[in-house]
Design an enzyme around this catalytic site. Structure first.
Site, PDB file in Angstrom:
ATOM      1  N   LYS A  82       0.883  -1.181   0.000  1.00 54.01           N
ATOM      2  CA  LYS A  82       0.000   0.000   0.000  1.00 54.01           C
ATOM      3  C   LYS A  82       0.909   1.216   0.000  1.00 54.01           C
ATOM      4  CE  LYS A  82      -2.007   2.961   2.070  1.00 54.01           C
ATOM      5  NZ  LYS A  82      -1.751   4.403   1.769  1.00 54.01           N
ATOM      6  N   SER A 121       3.854   6.230  11.417  1.00 53.95           N
ATOM      7  CA  SER A 121       3.728   6.906  12.709  1.00 53.95           C
ATOM      8  C   SER A 121       3.216   5.960  13.801  1.00 53.95           C
ATOM      9  CB  SER A 121       2.779   8.091  12.565  1.00 53.95           C
ATOM     10  OG  SER A 121       1.501   7.604  12.221  1.00 53.95           O
ATOM     11  N   GLU A 145       7.835  -0.449  12.194  1.00 51.96           N
ATOM     12  CA  GLU A 145       8.974   0.476  12.160  1.00 51.96           C
ATOM     13  C   GLU A 145       8.383   1.867  12.309  1.00 51.96           C
ATOM     14  OE1 GLU A 145      12.025  -0.325  12.144  1.00 51.96           O
ATOM     15  OE2 GLU A 145      12.339  -2.158  11.009  1.00 51.96           O
ATOM     16  N   CYS A 185      13.139   8.837   9.921  1.00 54.32           N
ATOM     17  CA  CYS A 185      12.716   8.304  11.227  1.00 54.32           C
ATOM     18  C   CYS A 185      13.882   8.253  12.205  1.00 54.32           C
ATOM     19  CB  CYS A 185      12.095   6.930  11.049  1.00 54.32           C
ATOM     20  SG  CYS A 185      13.134   5.829  10.121  1.00 54.32           S
ATOM     21  N   GLU A 207       8.629  13.829  18.074  1.00 52.39           N
ATOM     22  CA  GLU A 207       9.256  13.802  16.757  1.00 52.39           C
ATOM     23  C   GLU A 207       8.766  14.993  15.923  1.00 52.39           C
ATOM     24  OE1 GLU A 207       8.025  10.538  14.185  1.00 52.39           O
ATOM     25  OE2 GLU A 207      10.131  10.273  13.653  1.00 52.39           O
TER      26      GLU A 207
HETATM   27  P1  NAD Z   1       1.499   7.561   8.670  1.00 56.07           P
HETATM   28  O1  NAD Z   1       1.411   6.640   9.809  1.00 56.07           O
HETATM   29  O2  NAD Z   1       0.558   8.697   8.634  1.00 56.07           O
HETATM   30  O3  NAD Z   1       1.279   6.799   7.293  1.00 56.07           O
HETATM   31  C1  NAD Z   1       2.070   5.722   6.892  1.00 56.07           C
HETATM   32  C2  NAD Z   1       1.284   4.851   5.974  1.00 56.07           C
HETATM   33  O4  NAD Z   1       0.190   4.286   6.695  1.00 56.07           O
HETATM   34  C3  NAD Z   1       0.661   5.564   4.768  1.00 56.07           C
HETATM   35  O5  NAD Z   1       0.752   4.711   3.642  1.00 56.07           O
HETATM   36  C4  NAD Z   1      -0.787   5.714   5.188  1.00 56.07           C
HETATM   37  O6  NAD Z   1      -1.668   5.776   4.101  1.00 56.07           O
HETATM   38  C5  NAD Z   1      -1.021   4.451   5.967  1.00 56.07           C
HETATM   39  N1  NAD Z   1      -2.123   4.483   6.941  1.00 56.07           N
HETATM   40  C6  NAD Z   1      -2.606   5.548   7.628  1.00 56.07           C
HETATM   41  N2  NAD Z   1      -3.604   5.149   8.454  1.00 56.07           N
HETATM   42  C7  NAD Z   1      -3.736   3.816   8.290  1.00 56.07           C
HETATM   43  C8  NAD Z   1      -4.590   2.831   8.887  1.00 56.07           C
HETATM   44  N3  NAD Z   1      -5.484   3.141   9.827  1.00 56.07           N
HETATM   45  N4  NAD Z   1      -4.445   1.535   8.501  1.00 56.07           N
HETATM   46  C9  NAD Z   1      -3.517   1.200   7.572  1.00 56.07           C
HETATM   47  N5  NAD Z   1      -2.712   2.090   6.966  1.00 56.07           N
HETATM   48  C10 NAD Z   1      -2.807   3.384   7.330  1.00 56.07           C
HETATM   49  O7  NAD Z   1       3.008   8.025   8.622  1.00 56.07           O
HETATM   50  P2  NAD Z   1       3.668   9.041   7.599  1.00 56.07           P
HETATM   51  O8  NAD Z   1       3.206  10.395   7.998  1.00 56.07           O
HETATM   52  O9  NAD Z   1       3.450   8.603   6.215  1.00 56.07           O
HETATM   53  O10 NAD Z   1       5.224   8.832   7.901  1.00 56.07           O
HETATM   54  C11 NAD Z   1       5.861   9.524   8.896  1.00 56.07           C
HETATM   55  C12 NAD Z   1       6.114   8.630  10.090  1.00 56.07           C
HETATM   56  O11 NAD Z   1       6.745   7.405   9.683  1.00 56.07           O
HETATM   57  C13 NAD Z   1       7.073   9.246  11.067  1.00 56.07           C
HETATM   58  O12 NAD Z   1       6.583   9.078  12.375  1.00 56.07           O
HETATM   59  C14 NAD Z   1       8.361   8.457  10.876  1.00 56.07           C
HETATM   60  O13 NAD Z   1       9.193   8.421  11.974  1.00 56.07           O
HETATM   61  C15 NAD Z   1       7.863   7.126  10.501  1.00 56.07           C
HETATM   62  N6  NAD Z   1       8.873   6.380   9.721  1.00 56.07           N
HETATM   63  C16 NAD Z   1       9.529   5.345  10.329  1.00 56.07           C
HETATM   64  C17 NAD Z   1      10.507   4.636   9.648  1.00 56.07           C
HETATM   65  C18 NAD Z   1      11.209   3.486  10.311  1.00 56.07           C
HETATM   66  O14 NAD Z   1      11.834   2.698   9.624  1.00 56.07           O
HETATM   67  N7  NAD Z   1      11.152   3.343  11.623  1.00 56.07           N
HETATM   68  C19 NAD Z   1      10.805   4.975   8.335  1.00 56.07           C
HETATM   69  C20 NAD Z   1      10.127   6.030   7.741  1.00 56.07           C
HETATM   70  C21 NAD Z   1       9.143   6.728   8.456  1.00 56.07           C
END
Ligand code: NAD
Length: 490
Positions: free
Chosen positions: A181, A235, A256, A290, A390
């Protein structure tokens, strides 16, 4: 998708069961955050599309095409995905820059990193071995590592192609069929992964890539009863929703999540060299990383020098549309969206209100695009929100310490635990600190030291499970024990 970008915005489709298809939930415009211009339109999946993608993957798994292949052959296909990406690295990098905002030179690093995952895990495919277990004369017993089946992978917007590669490569190498996704803000480059999967000869259903609204298509995917394993990068609140969905279906999941990672800088650290760690640690991808080095905890005897050096790094960076930045240099792109810029600006303003002083940046520049100035905050104390939450933007918080134990206590004081760093010329001190830091990885004297080969993941609210390295392979397989009662001696 066309081979090169035409004058009008092209449309990008989902990829289900080996075919590029539209989406039941319509389409969204994907914009260049540096200009506001539309880069392309992306088809959006609805729950029926999710169902089709999961069913295609499940069918492939039932047919056993991928899992029964000789691992070395499957591994070669996985490697071919990476080779295809490398062959198209310039085109992919341009598209990535247009949708995400990072400089072209950063996008090239990301595309090369994505290709590297396919190279590394393609190589590992033939190394996933079981063992024989001695049960005595009357038995023969062994274990096999079997793929889970359908792996669902939910991707964030900050490194869309590299994060997709990070989970897709080991999942395919171990014989799983995948449904990815892609993120709503940066879904376009995933098309290249679909093309690469086709070019590599992966069977239909092995790689399905859909974009959709997270709370709709993403939630439908993670709750789908046909999914056998979930990998999520994003997140903490979304991680909680996904872990809850995984629990309902009793499927394992890898999370992650975010971080508030700290570098401890001792009084004997090489601060001239540390400028490079500031440059990469907090301003690479405009801090939307991240494992960004978002806090520096410096010995009080060196704080003035460190502030001066951090200021000169921040002031030396030019904010420019990523598409203008082909060559590696002191350039930083826009943030991914206006919304992300507002979030960063709001957190910096709140830090000011709590008493932090802005050494550099701390403002939205007077230019088009989602830019935010590279920022250094001094006088940050562990109780401030900016020291605990963050930001996911180009904001460095500088804190101070007096004794080693205090430094570790401050570093460990957030609910996160993704990365940590120690900067010192004293290897004993570094080793002691590394053992006490609550983080999935510790960098000594170089932020981001490591690679595709080194395991990566979080402690605490940064998640669980490990990606990268050989550790990641075990996320995608389950152990089967086979015990045979032998007939008596003939
Ligand atoms: P997000 O959680 O808003 O979205 C991530 C993904 O989840 C998107 O594809 C989104 O469409 C999907 N999503 C949202 N709600 C969902 C649900 N209820 N069910 C299933 N999927 C859903 O995060 P973001 O804003 O895209 O990314 C930023 C965050 O990601 C930051 O907190 C960052 O630290 C983290 N991050 C972590 C790593 C790691 O490896 N630890 C790497 C990159 C980003």
């Amino acid at each position: 998708m066309p081979d090169s970008m035409p004058d009008h915005a092209p449309s990008f489709q989902n990829y289900i069961d080996g075919a590029f298809v539209g989406g039941g939930a319509g389409a969204i415009d994907v914009t260049d955050p540096a200009t506001g211009e539309v880069v392309g339109t992306q088809a959006l999946a609805d729950a029926r599309d999710v169902d089709r993608a999961v069913n295609a993957a499940a069918r492939l798994h039932r047919e056993r095409t991928l899992r029964d292949m000789r691992p070395i052959e499957r591994g070669r296909m996985v490697q071919a995905v990476g080779q295809y990406l490398t062959a198209h690295r310039e085109e992919i990098a341009r598209l990535l820059t247009l949708e995400q905002g990072k400089p072209i030179w950063e996008s090239l690093i990301e595309v090369d990193g994505a290709a590297r995952y396919f190279e590394y895990y393609g190589n590992q495919a033939a190394t996933v071995e079981g063992r024989s277990v001695p049960l005595g004369e009357g038995y023969f017993d062994w274990t096999e590592a079997e793929p889970y089946g359908v792996s669902a992978q939910v991707i964030p917007w900050n490194y869309p192609i590299e994060m997709t590669a990070r989970s897709l490569a080991p999942a395919l190498a171990t014989g799983n069929a995948c449904v990815v996704k892609s993120p709503e803000l940066t879904p376009l480059t995933a098309t290249w992964i679909a093309r690469a999967a086709e070019a590599a000869g992966l069977p239909a259903g092995a790689v399905n890539i859909i974009c959709g609204i997270g709370t709709e298509a993403g939630a439908a995917l993670c709750a789908h009863p046909g999914v056998n394993q979930i990998v999520f990068t994003g997140s903490v609140p979304t991680g909680i929703a996904i872990a809850t969905a995984a629990a309902q279906n009793i499927v394992p999941c890898v999370l992650e999540l975010g971080g508030k990672s700290a570098a401890i800088v001792h009084d004997d650290a090489d601060l001239a060299a540390f400028e490079n760690d500031i440059r990469w640690g907090i301003y690479f991808n405009a801090g939307q990383v991240c494992s960004a080095m978002s806090r520096v905890i410096v010995h009080e005897s060196r704080v003035d020098e460190l502030i001066g050096r951090a200021e000169s790094v921040a002031r030396g960076l030019q904010m420019r549309p990523g598409i203008e930045c082909e060559e590696f240099g002191p350039t930083m792109g826009s943030l991914v969206s206006d919304g992300q810029r507002e979030r960063v600006a709001g957190m910096v303003d709140a830090a000011r209100g709590e008493g932090a002083s802005v050494v550099s940046g701390g403002y939205v520049p007077n230019k088009t695009g989602a830019f935010y100035a590279p920022t250094v905050l001094a006088g940050v104390t562990p109780d401030m929100a900016i020291a605990n939450e963050e930001v996911f933007g180009p904001v460095l918080s500088i804190l101070t310490f007096r004794g080693d134990a205090e430094a570790i206590e401050i570093a460990n004081a957030t609910p996160y635990g993704l990365a940590a760093g120690v900067f010192t010329g004293d290897l004993d001190r570094a080793t002691r600190a590394a053992r006490r830091l609550r983080a999935g990885q510790v960098y000594v004297n170089e932020w981001y030291a490591g690679g595709v080969e080194t395991p990566f993941g979080g402690y605490g609210k940064s998640g669980y499970g490990r990606e990268k390295g050989r550790e990641a392979l075990w996320n995608y397989v389950q152990t089967k024990n086979i015990a045979i009662k032998l007939a008596g001696p003939t």
